[in-house]
Write a protein that holds these residues in place. Sequence first.
Motif, PDB file in Angstrom:
ATOM      1  N   LEU A  71       0.822  -1.210   0.000  1.00  0.00           N
ATOM      2  CA  LEU A  71       0.000   0.000   0.000  1.00  0.00           C
ATOM      3  C   LEU A  71       0.857   1.261   0.000  1.00  0.00           C
ATOM      4  CD1 LEU A  71      -2.863  -0.992   2.479  1.00  0.00           C
ATOM      5  CD2 LEU A  71      -2.982  -0.831  -0.004  1.00  0.00           C
ATOM      6  N   SER A  72       1.989   1.199   0.693  1.00  0.00           N
ATOM      7  CA  SER A  72       2.890   2.360   0.714  1.00  0.00           C
ATOM      8  C   SER A  72       3.411   2.672  -0.678  1.00  0.00           C
ATOM      9  CB  SER A  72       4.069   2.094   1.666  1.00  0.00           C
ATOM     10  OG  SER A  72       3.615   1.964   2.998  1.00  0.00           O
ATOM     11  N   PHE A  73       3.807   1.626  -1.420  1.00  0.00           N
ATOM     12  CA  PHE A  73       4.282   1.821  -2.784  1.00  0.00           C
ATOM     13  C   PHE A  73       3.167   2.353  -3.676  1.00  0.00           C
ATOM     14  CE2 PHE A  73       8.051  -0.676  -1.767  1.00  0.00           C
ATOM     15  CZ  PHE A  73       9.013  -0.099  -2.572  1.00  0.00           C
ATOM     16  N   LEU A  74       1.954   1.782  -3.526  1.00  0.00           N
ATOM     17  CA  LEU A  74       0.828   2.208  -4.356  1.00  0.00           C
ATOM     18  C   LEU A  74       0.450   3.656  -4.064  1.00  0.00           C
ATOM     19  CD1 LEU A  74      -1.370  -1.016  -4.129  1.00  0.00           C
ATOM     20  CD2 LEU A  74      -0.154  -0.186  -6.151  1.00  0.00           C
ATOM     21  N   HIS A  75       0.500   4.019  -2.769  1.00  0.00           N
ATOM     22  CA  HIS A  75       0.101   5.384  -2.378  1.00  0.00           C
ATOM     23  C   HIS A  75       1.150   6.419  -2.758  1.00  0.00           C
ATOM     24  CE1 HIS A  75      -0.588   8.763   0.501  1.00  0.00           C
ATOM     25  NE2 HIS A  75      -1.853   8.510   0.158  1.00  0.00           N
ATOM     26  N   SER A  76       2.410   5.995  -2.838  1.00  0.00           N
ATOM     27  CA  SER A  76       3.485   6.946  -3.120  1.00  0.00           C
ATOM     28  C   SER A  76       3.439   7.495  -4.543  1.00  0.00           C
ATOM     29  CB  SER A  76       4.847   6.273  -2.888  1.00  0.00           C
ATOM     30  OG  SER A  76       5.072   5.255  -3.849  1.00  0.00           O
ATOM     31  N   GLY A  77       2.801   6.778  -5.463  1.00  0.00           N
ATOM     32  CA  GLY A  77       2.735   7.210  -6.843  1.00  0.00           C
ATOM     33  C   GLY A  77       3.916   6.789  -7.685  1.00  0.00           C
ATOM     34  N   ARG A  78       4.876   6.104  -7.051  1.00  0.00           N
ATOM     35  CA  ARG A  78       6.074   5.706  -7.794  1.00  0.00           C
ATOM     36  C   ARG A  78       5.790   4.623  -8.833  1.00  0.00           C
ATOM     37  NH1 ARG A  78      10.260   4.394  -3.055  1.00  0.00           N
ATOM     38  NH2 ARG A  78       8.316   4.011  -1.910  1.00  0.00           N
ATOM     39  N   ASP A  80       2.906   4.634 -10.704  1.00  0.00           N
ATOM     40  CA  ASP A  80       1.850   5.093 -11.613  1.00  0.00           C
ATOM     41  C   ASP A  80       2.208   4.882 -13.083  1.00  0.00           C
ATOM     42  OD1 ASP A  80       0.372   5.778  -9.456  1.00  0.00           O
ATOM     43  OD2 ASP A  80       0.727   7.941  -9.582  1.00  0.00           O
ATOM     44  N   ASP A  81       3.483   4.957 -13.401  1.00  0.00           N
ATOM     45  CA  ASP A  81       3.909   4.775 -14.794  1.00  0.00           C
ATOM     46  C   ASP A  81       4.339   3.329 -15.070  1.00  0.00           C
ATOM     47  OD1 ASP A  81       6.072   4.935 -13.119  1.00  0.00           O
ATOM     48  OD2 ASP A  81       7.373   5.969 -14.562  1.00  0.00           O
ATOM     49  N   LYS A  82       4.077   2.436 -14.113  1.00  0.00           N
ATOM     50  CA  LYS A  82       4.408   1.015 -14.268  1.00  0.00           C
ATOM     51  C   LYS A  82       3.163   0.184 -13.956  1.00  0.00           C
ATOM     52  CE  LYS A  82       9.156   1.881 -12.744  1.00  0.00           C
ATOM     53  NZ  LYS A  82      10.183   1.581 -11.707  1.00  0.00           N
ATOM     54  N   PRO A  83       2.201   0.141 -14.871  1.00  0.00           N
ATOM     55  CA  PRO A  83       0.919  -0.514 -14.598  1.00  0.00           C
ATOM     56  C   PRO A  83       1.048  -2.000 -14.245  1.00  0.00           C
ATOM     57  CG  PRO A  83       1.156  -0.015 -16.936  1.00  0.00           C
ATOM     58  CD  PRO A  83       2.250   0.699 -16.232  1.00  0.00           C
ATOM     59  N   GLU A  84       1.988  -2.698 -14.868  1.00  0.00           N
ATOM     60  CA  GLU A  84       2.135  -4.121 -14.580  1.00  0.00           C
ATOM     61  C   GLU A  84       2.653  -4.345 -13.153  1.00  0.00           C
ATOM     62  OE1 GLU A  84       4.522  -6.053 -17.485  1.00  0.00           O
ATOM     63  OE2 GLU A  84       3.104  -5.726 -19.133  1.00  0.00           O
ATOM     64  N   THR A  85       3.635  -3.555 -12.751  1.00  0.00           N
ATOM     65  CA  THR A  85       4.167  -3.660 -11.384  1.00  0.00           C
ATOM     66  C   THR A  85       3.117  -3.226 -10.366  1.00  0.00           C
ATOM     67  OG1 THR A  85       6.382  -3.155 -12.231  1.00  0.00           O
ATOM     68  CG2 THR A  85       6.047  -2.972  -9.854  1.00  0.00           C
TER      69      THR A  85
END
Length: 277
Positions: A71-78, A80-85
């Motif tokens: 959730l931290s990674f998802l919320h950080s926005g890092r 956003d440009d990697k839809p598969e990850t």
Amino acid sequence: MMLDSPYIYIIGRMGLLLISTIILVIFVISCIAYQIRIIARINKISQIREDFSYAMVHDMKTPLTTIFTALSFLHSGRLDDKPETKEKFFNVAKEEADRLLTLTNKLLTISKLENKKMKMECEKIALEPMLVRLTDKFKVKSHKPVSFEFDLQTPEIYADAEYIEEVFSNLIDNSIKYSKERVDIRISSSRNDLYSIIKIYDNGLGISEKDQRSIFNKYERAAAGSRSRRKKASGFGLGLNFVQQVIEAHKGKIFVNSIEGEFTEFIIYLPLMVKEL
């Protein structure tokens, strides 16, 4: 008055007192022994609770940590440009949340079954579609090669679909969890005059004779705990107790047949038809 043997005279006069004293001593010793047994049992229960609490916290901490990280990674926005990850992290968080929910539901179900507060909603169930669905799921999830073989001489059973599927899922999961580099699982069904008989066989690590006597116990550490530590498998002794509770709620029976290092086979007997459970 002269006494030939004063000691016999004294013992005769004190006989009742001596007998009473001996009985009292025996009673006191028995009470002490009983207290020691109670204290030993309390210590054992305390140890089981402590080990269970540790295992519970450990098993909950891991998925919670994973969910928090994802959730931290998802919320950080890092991502956003990697839809598969991003999708991968989302699926990991979802799977771990499902794992926690399954654990919680299992605890609640065991509690209800033990207190006779749960009723099985039984119906005729086709075995093959259920087993195919389960085996497909485990083939995808497993990190080791798994093969399944069916021999379904009885195509239907009479059971609660939701809970009997969870029973099969637990047993298959154990077969994979406590196995060697490759696991072969055979599932067969047959019937006699009273029961449908389902057997789940694997070529895994097996269970010692000592552990077989207590493997269905709640929070069982010999079979679940020590094997988990040796073989790096998670769990703390709820799965097989859940299986037994559900089978008994169906008015059925379950047995284990195993040789350590060679195979394990669980044999389930389900009544052919019960009007009311």
